[in-house]
Design a protein around this motif. Structure first.
Motif, PDB file in Angstrom:
ATOM      1  N   ASN A 176      13.146   2.982 -20.240  1.00  0.00           N
ATOM      2  CA  ASN A 176      12.985   2.781 -21.685  1.00  0.00           C
ATOM      3  C   ASN A 176      12.683   4.102 -22.384  1.00  0.00           C
ATOM      4  OD1 ASN A 176      12.796   1.281 -24.111  1.00  0.00           O
ATOM      5  ND2 ASN A 176      10.559   1.168 -23.912  1.00  0.00           N
ATOM      6  N   ASP A 201      11.324  -3.575 -32.203  1.00  0.00           N
ATOM      7  CA  ASP A 201      11.688  -3.728 -33.618  1.00  0.00           C
ATOM      8  C   ASP A 201      10.792  -4.719 -34.347  1.00  0.00           C
ATOM      9  OD1 ASP A 201      13.830  -1.996 -33.198  1.00  0.00           O
ATOM     10  OD2 ASP A 201      15.215  -3.630 -32.685  1.00  0.00           O
ATOM     11  N   LEU A 248      10.295  -5.927 -22.682  1.00  0.00           N
ATOM     12  CA  LEU A 248      11.542  -5.496 -23.308  1.00  0.00           C
ATOM     13  C   LEU A 248      12.720  -6.293 -22.767  1.00  0.00           C
ATOM     14  CD1 LEU A 248      12.895  -3.382 -25.200  1.00  0.00           C
ATOM     15  CD2 LEU A 248      13.217  -1.962 -23.165  1.00  0.00           C
ATOM     16  N   TRP A 249      12.807  -6.421 -21.447  1.00  0.00           N
ATOM     17  CA  TRP A 249      13.949  -7.110 -20.846  1.00  0.00           C
ATOM     18  C   TRP A 249      13.915  -8.605 -21.120  1.00  0.00           C
ATOM     19  CZ3 TRP A 249      14.273  -4.364 -15.379  1.00  0.00           C
ATOM     20  CH2 TRP A 249      14.763  -3.059 -15.572  1.00  0.00           C
ATOM     21  N   HIS A 287      16.981 -12.518 -27.249  1.00  0.00           N
ATOM     22  CA  HIS A 287      17.866 -11.658 -28.045  1.00  0.00           C
ATOM     23  C   HIS A 287      17.093 -10.893 -29.112  1.00  0.00           C
ATOM     24  CE1 HIS A 287      21.057 -13.776 -25.981  1.00  0.00           C
ATOM     25  NE2 HIS A 287      20.597 -14.928 -26.437  1.00  0.00           N
ATOM     26  N   LYS A 288      15.916 -10.428 -28.711  1.00  0.00           N
ATOM     27  CA  LYS A 288      15.076  -9.632 -29.610  1.00  0.00           C
ATOM     28  C   LYS A 288      14.583  -8.390 -28.867  1.00  0.00           C
ATOM     29  CE  LYS A 288      13.211 -13.240 -32.655  1.00  0.00           C
ATOM     30  NZ  LYS A 288      11.963 -13.882 -33.162  1.00  0.00           N
ATOM     31  N   ASN A 289      14.604  -7.288 -29.565  1.00  0.00           N
ATOM     32  CA  ASN A 289      14.029  -6.056 -29.036  1.00  0.00           C
ATOM     33  C   ASN A 289      12.607  -5.943 -29.562  1.00  0.00           C
ATOM     34  OD1 ASN A 289      13.246  -3.426 -28.413  1.00  0.00           O
ATOM     35  ND2 ASN A 289      15.270  -2.574 -28.787  1.00  0.00           N
ATOM     36  N   GLY A 343      12.542 -10.070 -23.681  1.00  0.00           N
ATOM     37  CA  GLY A 343      12.874 -10.236 -25.092  1.00  0.00           C
ATOM     38  C   GLY A 343      14.366 -10.134 -25.344  1.00  0.00           C
ATOM     39  N   LYS A 344      15.006  -9.154 -24.706  1.00  0.00           N
ATOM     40  CA  LYS A 344      16.439  -8.949 -24.939  1.00  0.00           C
ATOM     41  C   LYS A 344      17.295 -10.031 -24.296  1.00  0.00           C
ATOM     42  CE  LYS A 344      16.672  -3.935 -25.627  1.00  0.00           C
ATOM     43  NZ  LYS A 344      17.217  -2.638 -25.099  1.00  0.00           N
ATOM     44  N   PHE A 345      16.990 -10.384 -23.037  1.00  0.00           N
ATOM     45  CA  PHE A 345      17.866 -11.283 -22.288  1.00  0.00           C
ATOM     46  C   PHE A 345      17.658 -12.764 -22.623  1.00  0.00           C
ATOM     47  CE2 PHE A 345      17.800  -7.772 -18.902  1.00  0.00           C
ATOM     48  CZ  PHE A 345      18.933  -7.180 -19.444  1.00  0.00           C
TER      49      PHE A 345
END
Length: 213
Positions: free
Chosen positions: A98, A33, A20-21, A28-30, A23-25
């Motif tokens: 999470n 989703d 999760l982290w 830029h994807k969660n 992907g986000k950092f």
């Protein structure tokens, strides 16, 4: 008190949502989703690519190993290391970071086994790789590996192979985790039966599932 604090640390280590982290950092994807919505290794490979998937696998593996080694590091001999590994797996699956959601526990459970009995995880790894090659499915290989772990933990100590004696705490935890991992893959099992499971573009795909990667 020290034992309780370290069990909390083991849970927090397991709770780190690597996929999760990352992907986000970095992308830029969660991950929640995309694809299966899972934040574990397989969906990371699928959505973010091989490099990110490999990093997530290693991180999820190591947090299970580190948690299992905590009692050795702090000289705790009254509690089985398997209990610390279990807390890491539960953290991975029900992450406090999470909303108590997480992965399907395979990589972190493998890390726990790596810290507890490296040769046992090597044996299960061989089973996993063979199953993955024959079916092209990580899900099938994970379910088979979990089932074999639950059976072998009962058989190997009686044969004095790899697990040379019974640690009943470890045995109960492993049997629980085997059932837990299989349960977490119940939707995958349904798709496998319907021949609609996602597969990697690797191996023989003997059950003729649809291709995805």
């Amino acid at each position: 008190m020290t034992t309780i604090l370290l069990l909390i640390v083991a849970y927090l280590l397991g709770s780190i949502p690597s996929g999760l982290w990352i992907g986000k950092f970095f992308f830029h994807k969660n991950l929640q989703d995309y694809g299966s919505g899972n934040i574990g290794t397989t969906n990371t490979f699928r959505i973010l690519g091989k490099k990110a998937g490999s990093v997530v696998f290693i991180l999820d593996l190591l947090k299970g190993t580190l948690a299992t080694l905590l009692p050795l590091m702090f000289g705790i001999e009254t509690v089985s290391p398997a209990l610390f590994g279990l807390f890491a797996v539960l953290g991975h699956t029900f992450s406090i970071f999470n909303h108590f959601k997480g992965g399907k526990a395979v990589a972190t459970a493998a890390g726990f086994l790596l810290g507890y009995s490296p040769w046992f995880v090597v044996l299960l790894g061989i089973i996993f790789i063979i199953a993955f090659y024959l079916t092209s499915m990580v899900s099938f290989a994970s379910v088979l590996g979990a089932a074999c772990a639950g059976i072998l933990v009962l058989i190997l100590p009686s044969l004095h192979l790899i697990l040379t004696s019974y640690d009943w705490v470890f045995t109960v935890i492993m049997f629980f985790l085997a059932c837990f991992i299989i349960f977490r893959h119940r939707e995958n099992i349904t798709r496998i039966r319907n021949k609609s499971e996602n597969v990697f573009n690797f191996g023989l795909n003997l059950t003729h599932q649809k291709h995805n990667i």
